[in-house]
Scaffold this active site. Structure first.
Site, mmCIF file in Angstrom:
data_model
loop_
_atom_site.group_PDB
_atom_site.id
_atom_site.type_symbol
_atom_site.label_atom_id
_atom_site.label_comp_id
_atom_site.label_asym_id
_atom_site.label_seq_id
_atom_site.Cartn_x
_atom_site.Cartn_y
_atom_site.Cartn_z
ATOM 1 N N LEU A 106 2.093 -5.473 -4.097
ATOM 2 C CA LEU A 106 0.613 -6.167 -3.685
ATOM 3 C C LEU A 106 2.412 -7.090 -2.838
ATOM 4 C CD1 LEU A 106 -2.074 -7.080 -4.534
ATOM 5 C CD2 LEU A 106 -1.807 -5.580 -2.429
ATOM 6 N N CYS B 160 9.007 9.042 2.321
ATOM 7 C CA CYS B 160 7.572 9.401 1.915
ATOM 8 C C CYS B 160 6.352 8.707 2.566
ATOM 9 C CB CYS B 160 7.609 9.353 0.423
ATOM 10 S SG CYS B 160 8.629 9.839 -0.445
ATOM 11 N N ALA C 176 4.839 -8.598 -0.817
ATOM 12 C CA ALA C 176 5.337 -8.642 0.593
ATOM 13 C C ALA C 176 6.466 -8.640 1.616
ATOM 14 C CB ALA C 176 4.127 -9.837 1.864
ATOM 15 N N ASN D 128 -0.357 8.680 -1.187
ATOM 16 C CA ASN D 128 0.892 7.924 -0.902
ATOM 17 C C ASN D 128 0.354 7.187 0.810
ATOM 18 O OD1 ASN D 128 2.463 8.908 -1.743
ATOM 19 N ND2 ASN D 128 3.821 10.181 -0.712
ATOM 20 N N LYS E 240 15.628 1.034 -0.324
ATOM 21 C CA LYS E 240 14.649 0.381 -1.680
ATOM 22 C C LYS E 240 15.653 -0.312 -2.844
ATOM 23 C CE LYS E 240 12.831 3.386 -4.498
ATOM 24 N NZ LYS E 240 11.125 4.248 -5.020
ATOM 25 N N LYS F 42 -2.194 14.141 -3.188
ATOM 26 C CA LYS F 42 -1.316 13.640 -2.800
ATOM 27 C C LYS F 42 -0.560 12.451 -1.214
ATOM 28 C CE LYS F 42 3.273 12.589 -2.198
ATOM 29 N NZ LYS F 42 4.488 12.552 -3.367
HETATM 30 C C1 UGA Z 1 7.047 7.129 -2.950
HETATM 31 C C2 UGA Z 1 5.454 6.991 -3.888
HETATM 32 O O1 UGA Z 1 5.313 5.564 -4.440
HETATM 33 C C3 UGA Z 1 5.733 7.611 -5.028
HETATM 34 O O2 UGA Z 1 3.973 8.552 -6.114
HETATM 35 C C4 UGA Z 1 5.752 9.482 -4.306
HETATM 36 O O3 UGA Z 1 5.949 10.646 -5.428
HETATM 37 C C5 UGA Z 1 6.964 9.355 -3.664
HETATM 38 O O4 UGA Z 1 7.063 8.125 -2.432
HETATM 39 C C6 UGA Z 1 6.700 10.371 -2.272
HETATM 40 O O5 UGA Z 1 5.653 11.435 -1.629
HETATM 41 O O6 UGA Z 1 7.852 11.539 -3.019
HETATM 42 P P1 UGA Z 1 8.976 6.273 -2.873
HETATM 43 O O7 UGA Z 1 9.104 6.355 -1.045
HETATM 44 O O8 UGA Z 1 10.080 6.903 -3.546
HETATM 45 O O9 UGA Z 1 8.313 6.585 -3.576
HETATM 46 O O10 UGA Z 1 9.248 4.724 -3.123
HETATM 47 P P2 UGA Z 1 7.989 2.914 -3.073
HETATM 48 O O11 UGA Z 1 8.512 2.610 -4.759
HETATM 49 O O12 UGA Z 1 6.680 3.979 -3.303
HETATM 50 O O13 UGA Z 1 8.415 2.768 -2.089
HETATM 51 C C7 UGA Z 1 8.307 3.100 -0.667
HETATM 52 C C8 UGA Z 1 8.228 1.575 0.358
HETATM 53 O O14 UGA Z 1 7.316 1.002 0.484
HETATM 54 C C9 UGA Z 1 10.058 0.983 0.172
HETATM 55 O O15 UGA Z 1 10.561 0.823 1.633
HETATM 56 C C10 UGA Z 1 9.696 -0.249 -1.054
HETATM 57 O O16 UGA Z 1 10.588 -1.649 -0.474
HETATM 58 C C11 UGA Z 1 8.444 -0.180 -0.124
HETATM 59 N N1 UGA Z 1 7.214 -1.518 -0.893
HETATM 60 C C12 UGA Z 1 6.743 -0.781 -1.803
HETATM 61 C C13 UGA Z 1 6.862 -2.923 -0.552
HETATM 62 O O17 UGA Z 1 7.030 -2.746 0.220
HETATM 63 N N2 UGA Z 1 6.132 -3.318 -1.426
HETATM 64 C C14 UGA Z 1 5.669 -3.031 -2.209
HETATM 65 O O18 UGA Z 1 4.606 -3.629 -2.944
HETATM 66 C C15 UGA Z 1 5.924 -1.909 -2.934
#
Ligand code: UGA
Length: 433
Positions: free
Chosen positions: A253, A263, A255, A211, A323, A207
């Site tokens: 990926l 998380c 940016a 992450n 997000k 896990k």
């Molecule tokens: C994340 C993981 O993706 C899940 O698999 C995990 O279960 C969860 O944490 C957890 O530990 O509970 P989450 O935090 O809901 O999920 O959101 P994500 O969609 O992963 O995005 C996280 C952050 O990364 C956001 O701020 C998003 O804007 C950013 N992000 C994501 C980017 O800046 N670029 C990307 O290409 C993708």
């Protein structure tokens, strides 16, 4: 199967609702009585796509119930999922007091064999502590297993992720526990989705390692985006070029202004601490954090470079949630950005489809800070528009109308939601392009 879920937060509530929807009988225990009352009426206290529908359907069909009574919850089923919060302590480590409390309470009410499953994100080897705690507080001949079954749910698409897992990871020690998991997850394994059995410690580690890897991937592309800005290359093209290699993959990926949420920031820090506790310096993750902080800072610098003076400028902000598809603002980049702009004397016009109410606790409405119900109303007489969250409705905005409403057609896009070519009518800035 009868299933008990402890905790009705994001993970607990989605787990409970989805297991019920798969045909199980679920009892979800939550400390806050007001939350239990709301949930029992089919009202979710969190915003999550599809959750209210699935909750109401399963309440009506009698497969899910909510309670505050731990004894009833423990006695109800053989399988108990611990889905309590593991927030960050001041030193960056995970605060496991709620996991300990849940373990103690389970122990006190044990009646027959129980499979106790950690779903909360916990440091490696927490299962040992859960086991020890239950042994200490339960009667001598208590029969139980402790397993780890981490969740990989993204906020906003949690229901979809639960029902369509890339993989299910289960750390279980006994055959009896394995058989229960096989039955529980049969609807998914029948579709060919992998169910990976490991030792509990490996499942816990998977896990944090997942992450942290995803956070690292985001910081990697963000660093490339800074380089792209210096050398005049479009970061999206680079992301596409590297992502088409299957070993790298195209996802994560994008940016932008860095990762936030409840998380990644917490888990990366906790993982650094876990390594430290075992005498290892996780420099790679420290750099991941550094780049993430730099990304927000450099967005603020960019705003100043473009607008010169922020004081008394009307700055519209689209997007406050960390997000899209969530009202969650925990560790949202919008916090640091708006707070700094407010400090510099800008007039902020804020809009988010879901997160405004939560954000008001961070930045209260005032003469300089106004919240709007409509994205276009927020744009009237704006000197600049900042895009902080990539909500779909922003991508579909009527750009002609946007331009007409603004005093100056300046857009600073932290999420690269528009193609550079379609923005010729604007003074348009984005990240890494
Ligand atoms: C994340 C993981 O993706 C899940 O698999 C995990 O279960 C969860 O944490 C957890 O530990 O509970 P989450 O935090 O809901 O999920 O959101 P994500 O969609 O992963 O995005 C996280 C952050 O990364 C956001 O701020 C998003 O804007 C950013 N992000 C994501 C980017 O800046 N670029 C990307 O290409 C993708």
């Amino acid at each position: 199967m009868n299933i008990t879920v402890i905790g009705a937060g994001y993970v607990g509530l989605i787990t409970a609702a989805c297991f019920a929807d798969l045909g199980n009988e679920v009892l979800c225990i939550e400390k806050r009585e007001s939350t239990v009352n709301k949930l029992q009426k089919g009202e979710s206290h969190i915003y999550e796509q599809g959750l209210t529908e699935i909750l109401q359907k399963n309440l009506e069909e009698g497969r899910i119930r909510f309670t505050t009574n731990m004894e009833e919850a423990v006695k109800f089923s053989e399988v108990i999922f611990i889905c309590v919060g593991t927030p960050q302590s001041d030193d960056g480590k995970a605060d496991l007091s709620q996991v300990e409390e849940a373990s103690r309470q389970i122990a006190e009410h044990l009646n027959g064999y129980k499979l106790i499953v950690e779903k909360s994100t916990v440091p490696v080897n927490t299962h040992q502590w859960v086991k020890k705690t239950i042994k200490r507080h339960a009667h001598e001949d208590a029969q139980f297993d402790v397993a780890s079954n981490p969740e990989f749910l993204r906020e906003g698409t949690g229901i979809y992720d639960f029902m369509n897992p890339d993989r299910i990871v289960v750390g279980a020690e006994s055959d009896r526990a394995q058989v229960i998991f096989e039955e529980l997850y049969a609807p998914f394994t029948k579709e060919g989705r992998p169910l990976l059995f490991t030792k509990p410690a490996a499942a816990e580690l998977i896990k944090h390692a997942s992450n942290s890897f995803l956070a690292m991937k985001i910081s990697y592309i963000n660093m490339i985006s800074s380089l792209c800005e210096k050398v005049g290359v479009d970061v999206n093209t680079v992301a596409q070029g590297i992502g088409l290699d299957h070993r790298i993959g195209e996802n994560f990926l994008n940016a932008g202004i860095g990762y936030g949420g409840s998380c990644f920031p917490k888990d990366v820090q906790a993982f650094i601490k876990i390594a430290e506790d075992h005498g290892l310096e996780f420099g790679l993750l420290k750099e991941t954090e550094k780049i993430n902080a730099f990304q927000k800072r450099s967005f603020l610098d960019k705003i100043e470079d473009i607008l010169w003076i922020n004081k008394d400028k009307n700055i519209t902000v689209w997007g406050l949630a960390f997000k899209p598809e969530t009202d969650d603002i925990r560790e949202a980049p919008a916090i640091e950005i708006t707070q700094e702009l407010e400090k510099n004397g800008a007039n902020l016009h804020l809009y988010d489809p879901e997160a405004s109410d939560n954000f008001k606790n961070i930045l209260a409405e005032s003469d300089n800070v106004k919240y709007f119900e409509d994205k276009y109303d927020a744009l009237k007489d704006a000197d600049a528009l900042l895009i902080i969250t990539e909500w779909q409705e922003f991508k579909l905005a009527d750009l002609k109308k946007v331009k007409e409403l603004m005093r100056l057609p300046i857009i600073i896009d932290g999420r690269n939601i528009f193609g550079v070519d379609e923005m010729k009518e604007f003074e348009y800035y984005s990240v890494g392009r």
